[in-house]
Design a protein around this motif. Structure first.
Motif, PDB file in Angstrom:
ATOM      1  N   LEU A 228       0.925  -1.217   0.005  1.00 13.04           N
ATOM      2  CA  LEU A 228      -0.091   0.111  -0.014  1.00 13.04           C
ATOM      3  C   LEU A 228       1.105   1.404  -0.004  1.00 13.04           C
ATOM      4  N   ARG A 229       0.786   2.064  -0.969  1.00 11.66           N
ATOM      5  CA  ARG A 229       1.358   3.331  -0.968  1.00 11.66           C
ATOM      6  C   ARG A 229       0.526   4.570  -1.029  1.00 11.66           C
ATOM      7  N   GLU A 230       0.639   5.387  -0.092  1.00 13.46           N
ATOM      8  CA  GLU A 230      -0.243   6.695   0.136  1.00 13.46           C
ATOM      9  C   GLU A 230      -1.464   6.444  -0.171  1.00 13.46           C
ATOM     10  N   ILE A 231      -2.174   5.045   0.342  1.00 14.33           N
ATOM     11  CA  ILE A 231      -3.376   5.061   0.345  1.00 14.33           C
ATOM     12  C   ILE A 231      -4.413   5.657   1.038  1.00 14.33           C
ATOM     13  N   ARG A 232      -5.446   6.405   0.137  1.00 14.18           N
ATOM     14  CA  ARG A 232      -6.509   7.161   0.966  1.00 14.18           C
ATOM     15  C   ARG A 232      -7.831   6.709   0.733  1.00 14.18           C
ATOM     16  N   LYS A 233      -8.748   7.023   1.581  1.00  8.96           N
ATOM     17  CA  LYS A 233     -10.231   6.803   1.458  1.00  8.96           C
ATOM     18  C   LYS A 233     -11.238   7.790   1.782  1.00  8.96           C
ATOM     19  N   VAL A 234     -11.619   8.374   0.669  1.00  9.44           N
ATOM     20  CA  VAL A 234     -12.525   9.467   1.008  1.00  9.44           C
ATOM     21  C   VAL A 234     -13.828   8.752   0.802  1.00  9.44           C
ATOM     22  N   TYR A 235     -14.779   8.653   1.612  1.00 10.94           N
ATOM     23  CA  TYR A 235     -16.253   8.181   1.221  1.00 10.94           C
ATOM     24  C   TYR A 235     -16.907   9.550   0.559  1.00 10.94           C
ATOM     25  N   PRO A 236     -18.118   8.865  -0.136  1.00 13.47           N
ATOM     26  CA  PRO A 236     -18.862   9.889  -0.989  1.00 13.47           C
ATOM     27  C   PRO A 236     -19.366  10.974  -0.251  1.00 13.47           C
ATOM     28  N   ASN A 237     -19.682  10.642   1.269  1.00  9.01           N
ATOM     29  CA  ASN A 237     -20.193  11.986   1.963  1.00  9.01           C
ATOM     30  C   ASN A 237     -19.130  12.796   2.356  1.00  9.01           C
ATOM     31  N   GLY A 238     -17.627  12.877   1.939  1.00  8.73           N
ATOM     32  CA  GLY A 238     -16.654  13.753   2.169  1.00  8.73           C
ATOM     33  C   GLY A 238     -15.842  13.372   3.400  1.00  8.73           C
ATOM     34  N   PHE A 239     -16.230  12.217   4.009  1.00  7.47           N
ATOM     35  CA  PHE A 239     -15.241  11.814   5.121  1.00  7.47           C
ATOM     36  C   PHE A 239     -14.054  10.996   4.803  1.00  7.47           C
ATOM     37  N   GLU A 240     -13.041  11.483   5.375  1.00  3.61           N
ATOM     38  CA  GLU A 240     -11.691  10.892   5.003  1.00  3.61           C
ATOM     39  C   GLU A 240     -11.407   9.648   6.061  1.00  3.61           C
ATOM     40  N   ALA A 241     -11.558   8.600   5.713  1.00  2.00           N
ATOM     41  CA  ALA A 241     -11.623   7.400   6.524  1.00  2.00           C
ATOM     42  C   ALA A 241     -10.210   6.894   6.613  1.00  2.00           C
TER      43      ALA A 241
END
Ligand code: ADP
Ligand code: ADP
Length: 231
Positions: A6-19
């Motif tokens: 995993l490299r610089e893995i980011r998750k932003v949910y559709p509601n804008g929340f960065e998990a």
């Protein structure tokens, strides 16, 4: 066998929340890695991104040498075991275990050999003719694991697989699953495992290395003995 990177893995949910906030992690070939942390720290989100069940917002995910960000789950060489087992109620245990191989057009004789071998490893040969509703929780969980093993995935993903079992069964399944991982390695079929739990005892007893998560970031990655030294 494959490493997961995993490299610089980011998750932003559709509601804008960065998990998940841009994490880096290398899970080695054949390693048993446990993700641990309190509810909401993003264990499941990360696992689901590796599985291809959740889109990656940013970064690069590799399984083996391939970048898999856009690959569908079936093409990632992964097998996943869920908390709720997800067995087909109208099929016997044998057919539940064989289904994925039938769909993949594996020859019948080989299906039988693989199912029998997995059933022996999990000590459930006597369960093969039962229907899921005739199984205890622990037995159903073994079937779910067996169904995954017969596919011989490069990477096993476990999402809190033992949390619905009582304490005694949980303890024996912890031992069984780690033994199984070693047995597959000794049989020349090493599988990388990523195992998610909120249970610290489970993490400490099962993990070859442990990745401690907090609010979508990685706090520590280390072997259990060293985590104890730096609480
Ligand atoms: P864990 O598995 O560690 O309990 P999750 O990965 O389920 O954590 O969730 C991580 C964070 O992302 C939590 O704050 C959760 O509320 C949030 N989250 C999970 N799914 C969604 C979603 N579909 N939309 C928005 N936020 C979500
Ligand atoms: P074989 O031709 O005997 O099946 P393989 O190379 O496929 O040889 O596997 C070697 C041995 O390890 C076999 O006994 C096989 O049943 C066992 N084995 C390999 N991979 C797995 C797995 N993922 N789960 C259970 N047993 C396995």
């Amino acid at each position: 066998m494959a490493n997961v990177s995993l490299r610089e893995i980011r998750k932003v949910y559709p509601n804008g929340f960065e998990a998940v906030h841009g994490i880096d992690l290398d899970v080695r070939d054949g390693e048993f890695m446990v993700f641990v942390g309190p509810s909401g720290c993003a264990k499941s989100t990360i696992l689901r991104m590796v599985a291809g069940l959740e889109q990656i917002s940013d970064g690069e995910l590799k399984i083996g040498s391939a970048t898999v960000n856009k690959l569908p789950p079936k093409q990632r060489g992964i097998g996943m075991v869920f908390q709720n087992y997800a067995l087909y109620p109208h099929m016997k245990v044998y057919d539940n275990m064989a289904l994925g191989l039938k769909i993949a057009h594996v020859p019948k004789a080989e299906i039988k050999q693989r199912v029998m071998h997995a059933a022996e490893l999990l000590e459930m040969v006597n369960l093969l003719d039962r229907y899921p509703k005739q199984l205890s929780g622990g037995q159903a969980q073994r079937v779910a694991v067996g169904r995954c093993i017969v596919k011989r995935p490069e990477v096993f993903l476990f999402d809190e697989p033992l949390s619905n079992l009582d304490a005694k069964l949980r303890a024996s399944m912890r031992v069984r699953l780690t033994e199984l991982h070693r047995e597959l390695r000794n049989a020349g079929q090493p599988s990388t495992a990523i195992y998610v739990t909120h249970d610290q005892v489970e993490a400490m007893t099962m993990g070859e290395r442990i990745c401690v998560l907090k609010e979508g970031t990685i706090q520590q990655v280390d072997v259990p003995t060293r985590l104890y030294e730096r609480p």
